[in-house]
Design a protein around this motif. Sequence first.
Motif, PDB file in Angstrom:
ATOM      1  N   MET A 183       0.801  -1.220   0.000  1.00 53.35           N
ATOM      2  CA  MET A 183       0.000   0.000   0.000  1.00 53.35           C
ATOM      3  C   MET A 183       0.839   1.277   0.000  1.00 53.35           C
ATOM      4  SD  MET A 183      -3.346  -0.541   2.397  1.00 53.35           S
ATOM      5  CE  MET A 183      -4.391  -1.982   2.253  1.00 53.35           C
ATOM      6  N   SER A 184       2.159   1.144  -0.019  1.00 50.54           N
ATOM      7  CA  SER A 184       2.983   2.357   0.027  1.00 50.54           C
ATOM      8  C   SER A 184       2.663   3.348  -1.099  1.00 50.54           C
ATOM      9  CB  SER A 184       4.473   2.008   0.038  1.00 50.54           C
ATOM     10  OG  SER A 184       4.872   1.415  -1.169  1.00 50.54           O
ATOM     11  N   PRO A 185       2.278   2.890  -2.308  1.00 52.22           N
ATOM     12  CA  PRO A 185       1.870   3.864  -3.325  1.00 52.22           C
ATOM     13  C   PRO A 185       0.616   4.645  -2.951  1.00 52.22           C
ATOM     14  CG  PRO A 185       2.431   1.769  -4.346  1.00 52.22           C
ATOM     15  CD  PRO A 185       2.379   1.527  -2.871  1.00 52.22           C
ATOM     16  N   MET A 186      -0.146   4.155  -1.957  1.00 52.75           N
ATOM     17  CA  MET A 186      -1.372   4.838  -1.538  1.00 52.75           C
ATOM     18  C   MET A 186      -1.087   6.000  -0.595  1.00 52.75           C
ATOM     19  SD  MET A 186      -3.884   3.116  -2.984  1.00 52.75           S
ATOM     20  CE  MET A 186      -5.370   3.348  -2.026  1.00 52.75           C
ATOM     21  N   TYR A 187       0.163   6.117  -0.143  1.00 51.21           N
ATOM     22  CA  TYR A 187       0.464   7.216   0.777  1.00 51.21           C
ATOM     23  C   TYR A 187       1.799   7.892   0.464  1.00 51.21           C
ATOM     24  CZ  TYR A 187       2.945   3.399   3.285  1.00 51.21           C
ATOM     25  OH  TYR A 187       3.741   2.329   3.621  1.00 51.21           O
ATOM     26  N   GLY A 188       2.329   7.687  -0.728  1.00 52.60           N
ATOM     27  CA  GLY A 188       3.575   8.351  -1.108  1.00 52.60           C
ATOM     28  C   GLY A 188       4.778   7.828  -0.360  1.00 52.60           C
ATOM     29  N   GLY A 189       4.777   6.529  -0.074  1.00 58.58           N
ATOM     30  CA  GLY A 189       5.818   5.943   0.753  1.00 58.58           C
ATOM     31  C   GLY A 189       7.218   6.010   0.156  1.00 58.58           C
ATOM     32  N   LYS A 294       8.290  26.189   1.679  1.00 59.19           N
ATOM     33  CA  LYS A 294       8.650  25.862   0.296  1.00 59.19           C
ATOM     34  C   LYS A 294       9.708  24.772   0.213  1.00 59.19           C
ATOM     35  CE  LYS A 294       7.555  30.368  -1.775  1.00 59.19           C
ATOM     36  NZ  LYS A 294       8.111  31.584  -2.439  1.00 59.19           N
ATOM     37  N   SER A 295      10.486  24.614   1.278  1.00 63.84           N
ATOM     38  CA  SER A 295      11.556  23.610   1.261  1.00 63.84           C
ATOM     39  C   SER A 295      11.056  22.199   1.563  1.00 63.84           C
ATOM     40  CB  SER A 295      12.642  23.989   2.274  1.00 63.84           C
ATOM     41  OG  SER A 295      12.162  23.880   3.611  1.00 63.84           O
ATOM     42  N   ILE A 296       9.792  22.057   2.000  1.00 63.46           N
ATOM     43  CA  ILE A 296       9.252  20.726   2.270  1.00 63.46           C
ATOM     44  C   ILE A 296       9.089  19.983   0.945  1.00 63.46           C
ATOM     45  CG2 ILE A 296       7.343  19.401   3.246  1.00 63.46           C
ATOM     46  CD1 ILE A 296       6.682  21.796   5.006  1.00 63.46           C
ATOM     47  N   PRO A 297       9.685  18.804   0.809  1.00 62.61           N
ATOM     48  CA  PRO A 297       9.559  18.058  -0.456  1.00 62.61           C
ATOM     49  C   PRO A 297       8.107  17.666  -0.717  1.00 62.61           C
ATOM     50  CG  PRO A 297      11.287  17.133   0.949  1.00 62.61           C
ATOM     51  CD  PRO A 297      10.519  18.097   1.794  1.00 62.61           C
ATOM     52  N   SER A 440       5.550  15.654   1.428  1.00 66.38           N
ATOM     53  CA  SER A 440       6.063  14.345   1.830  1.00 66.38           C
ATOM     54  C   SER A 440       6.521  14.402   3.281  1.00 66.38           C
ATOM     55  CB  SER A 440       7.228  13.944   0.918  1.00 66.38           C
ATOM     56  OG  SER A 440       7.700  12.663   1.233  1.00 66.38           O
ATOM     57  N   CYS A 441       5.932  13.551   4.123  1.00 65.68           N
ATOM     58  CA  CYS A 441       6.293  13.520   5.543  1.00 65.68           C
ATOM     59  C   CYS A 441       7.555  12.694   5.732  1.00 65.68           C
ATOM     60  CB  CYS A 441       5.148  12.931   6.352  1.00 65.68           C
ATOM     61  SG  CYS A 441       5.349  13.118   8.127  1.00 65.68           S
ATOM     62  N   ASP A 442       8.533  13.240   6.430  1.00 62.85           N
ATOM     63  CA  ASP A 442       9.839  12.608   6.570  1.00 62.85           C
ATOM     64  C   ASP A 442      10.170  12.395   8.043  1.00 62.85           C
ATOM     65  OD1 ASP A 442      12.447  11.744   6.433  1.00 62.85           O
ATOM     66  OD2 ASP A 442      13.145  13.364   5.137  1.00 62.85           O
ATOM     67  N   CYS A 443      10.292  11.142   8.446  1.00 58.62           N
ATOM     68  CA  CYS A 443      10.583  10.858   9.855  1.00 58.62           C
ATOM     69  C   CYS A 443      12.006  11.254  10.227  1.00 58.62           C
ATOM     70  CB  CYS A 443      10.352   9.381  10.160  1.00 58.62           C
ATOM     71  SG  CYS A 443      11.376   8.239   9.232  1.00 58.62           S
ATOM     72  N   GLN A 444      12.845  11.526   9.222  1.00 57.66           N
ATOM     73  CA  GLN A 444      14.198  11.985   9.503  1.00 57.66           C
ATOM     74  C   GLN A 444      14.237  13.471   9.834  1.00 57.66           C
ATOM     75  OE1 GLN A 444      16.515   9.790   9.779  1.00 57.66           O
ATOM     76  NE2 GLN A 444      15.376   8.075   8.906  1.00 57.66           N
ATOM     77  N   LEU A 448      10.506  19.727   9.948  1.00 58.93           N
ATOM     78  CA  LEU A 448      10.443  20.358   8.638  1.00 58.93           C
ATOM     79  C   LEU A 448       9.158  19.984   7.908  1.00 58.93           C
ATOM     80  CD1 LEU A 448      11.661  21.928   6.232  1.00 58.93           C
ATOM     81  CD2 LEU A 448      12.744  19.788   5.516  1.00 58.93           C
ATOM     82  N   SER A 449       8.760  18.710   8.004  1.00 58.39           N
ATOM     83  CA  SER A 449       7.653  18.231   7.180  1.00 58.39           C
ATOM     84  C   SER A 449       6.281  18.419   7.814  1.00 58.39           C
ATOM     85  CB  SER A 449       7.864  16.747   6.839  1.00 58.39           C
ATOM     86  OG  SER A 449       7.988  15.960   8.002  1.00 58.39           O
ATOM     87  N   GLN A 450       6.214  18.946   9.021  1.00 58.47           N
ATOM     88  CA  GLN A 450       4.918  19.198   9.646  1.00 58.47           C
ATOM     89  C   GLN A 450       4.328  20.510   9.131  1.00 58.47           C
ATOM     90  OE1 GLN A 450       3.236  16.972  11.689  1.00 58.47           O
ATOM     91  NE2 GLN A 450       4.924  15.724  10.939  1.00 58.47           N
ATOM     92  N   MET A 451       3.064  20.455   8.765  1.00 54.02           N
ATOM     93  CA  MET A 451       2.375  21.631   8.246  1.00 54.02           C
ATOM     94  C   MET A 451       1.217  21.954   9.180  1.00 54.02           C
ATOM     95  SD  MET A 451       2.710  23.554   5.512  1.00 54.02           S
ATOM     96  CE  MET A 451       1.903  25.146   5.411  1.00 54.02           C
ATOM     97  N   PRO A 452       1.334  22.982  10.006  1.00 55.08           N
ATOM     98  CA  PRO A 452       0.264  23.298  10.955  1.00 55.08           C
ATOM     99  C   PRO A 452      -0.950  23.926  10.268  1.00 55.08           C
ATOM    100  CG  PRO A 452       1.995  24.929  11.094  1.00 55.08           C
ATOM    101  CD  PRO A 452       2.484  23.878  10.144  1.00 55.08           C
ATOM    102  N   ILE A 453      -2.093  23.821  10.922  1.00 53.07           N
ATOM    103  CA  ILE A 453      -3.316  24.433  10.404  1.00 53.07           C
ATOM    104  C   ILE A 453      -3.241  25.957  10.490  1.00 53.07           C
ATOM    105  CG2 ILE A 453      -5.770  24.764  10.967  1.00 53.07           C
ATOM    106  CD1 ILE A 453      -5.799  21.756  11.689  1.00 53.07           C
TER     107      ILE A 453
END
Length: 500
Positions: A183-189, A294-297, A440-444, A448-453
């Motif tokens: 299922m990784s293609p279902m969430y941009g894995g 803008k730097s978030i992939p 793209s959410c990056d656990c590394q 950086l990858s968190q987007m707040p409301i």
Amino acid sequence: MSKTVIILGGGMGGLFTGAFLSKEGYRVIVLEKNRTIGGGLQCFKRNGTYFETGMHILGGFTSGGSVNRICNYLGILDQLKIKDTDIEAIDSITYGEDGACYTLPRGKKAFTDYLIHLFPKEENGISQYMDALYAISQEVDLFYLRCSNNNYLAHSDEFFMPADAFIAKYVSDRKLRDILAYMSPMYGGIAGHTPTYIHALINVLYINGSSQFIDGSQQLADNLANVIKSNGGDIIVGDAVEYVEIVDRMVKRVVTKNNLSYTGDWFISDLHPSTLFSLTKDTGFPRHYMNRIKSIPNSYSAFSVYIKFKPETQPYVNHPRYFQECYGSVWKLSEFNEETFPQGFMYITPPTINQGFWANRMIVNCLMSFEPFRKWEHTSVGHRGIDYEQWKDKLKNKVLDKLEKIHPGFKSSIDTSFASTPLTIRDYFGVKEGSLYGHSCDCQNLLLSQMPIATKVKNLLLTGQNVNLHGICGVPLTAIETAEAIVGHGVILDKINNCK
């Protein structure tokens, strides 16, 4: 109707957020650049046949599911035409390497027992993996429509580890590892980067039961729009927002292509953040804030093939099918090589009303980065040139050739076929680089990858797939959070949970 909310973008996030707020008594005005609302819910007609653009398979619509309960609260559940996939087959995966086909059943126990039957030496690992998968999903209260103040520090160690490492922790068989990641293609894995919690939420969502819209996903967008309009709101289509005027960190007004000006108490953007920034003329947000966002992939895109069948030539299959050339490549399917393309894809035969034995159409989605189409990035729809059309047709034929290899005689059943590319997605949906799943959410680098409301502009909030989770479940959940930032924490969740 004491307060007005202006929503920029009539995609799924904007429509769900608008529907929640309109039920709370706010006057909602949705501004959509296209003539058809819905974003990824949009459908289009070609050669007399309707095709979905993005929302092909649904999770959370089975009885008790979160989206089922949300739509029930909004009063639209009974108006949606939905067909559940088969209990014994939510998905199937075929591998070219050995010709094996795995047909995965619905439900945690059945799913677990099926894999143990195929891989008995991995029995303990499979059981522990499934228990851990469901336990991680329980850490996200909103996924189960529970009100909480989630604290990242309160999560388990596995919650943020790379999803591929999480799978490898429990199983050693290379084939089984690949199957568990199908299922990784279902969430941009992306291996080494996508956090386990995203893997867990998507897998649990679909293992619990998947569905498809009958005769297309546009019906959800139209019903959400009706909720907004029935509560005194407006949906304005075909008039793109061209300017967002911000004064002293407050949105003063938005101006559209037709030179119409809209003012309100709150403004909500369902647009990709990069698109939003371009509308402010780079004057409304601090420079460091814009640079960080803008730097978030962005997640990868897709090359899609749409097929209309000759009558009574291809059987209808009531679940998505996946093809992969070899084991071990599931995390690399977006990497493009013209010689070997396509290495894998998902293909479905969407149901129609009174669906019988035969399918009338098929949609094939091949993951693809934006890079192969970079040379045409400054072109627009219908004006990309003959070289683009010829290359697109070449790639389409490669997909059809692969389907012919999997299903001999397949090509003889085709009436018409055509394709779309990441550029199509970019231009119709207004998403940077045709991103399927937003940022793209990056656990590394989670910060950086968190987007707040909330944004740096006091009366401007965000909604849609670039915040929290994407997809048919994630976007409505984010819409609840966005709406509750205005009406109060837990207000809408309480009403959903108390709705009979």
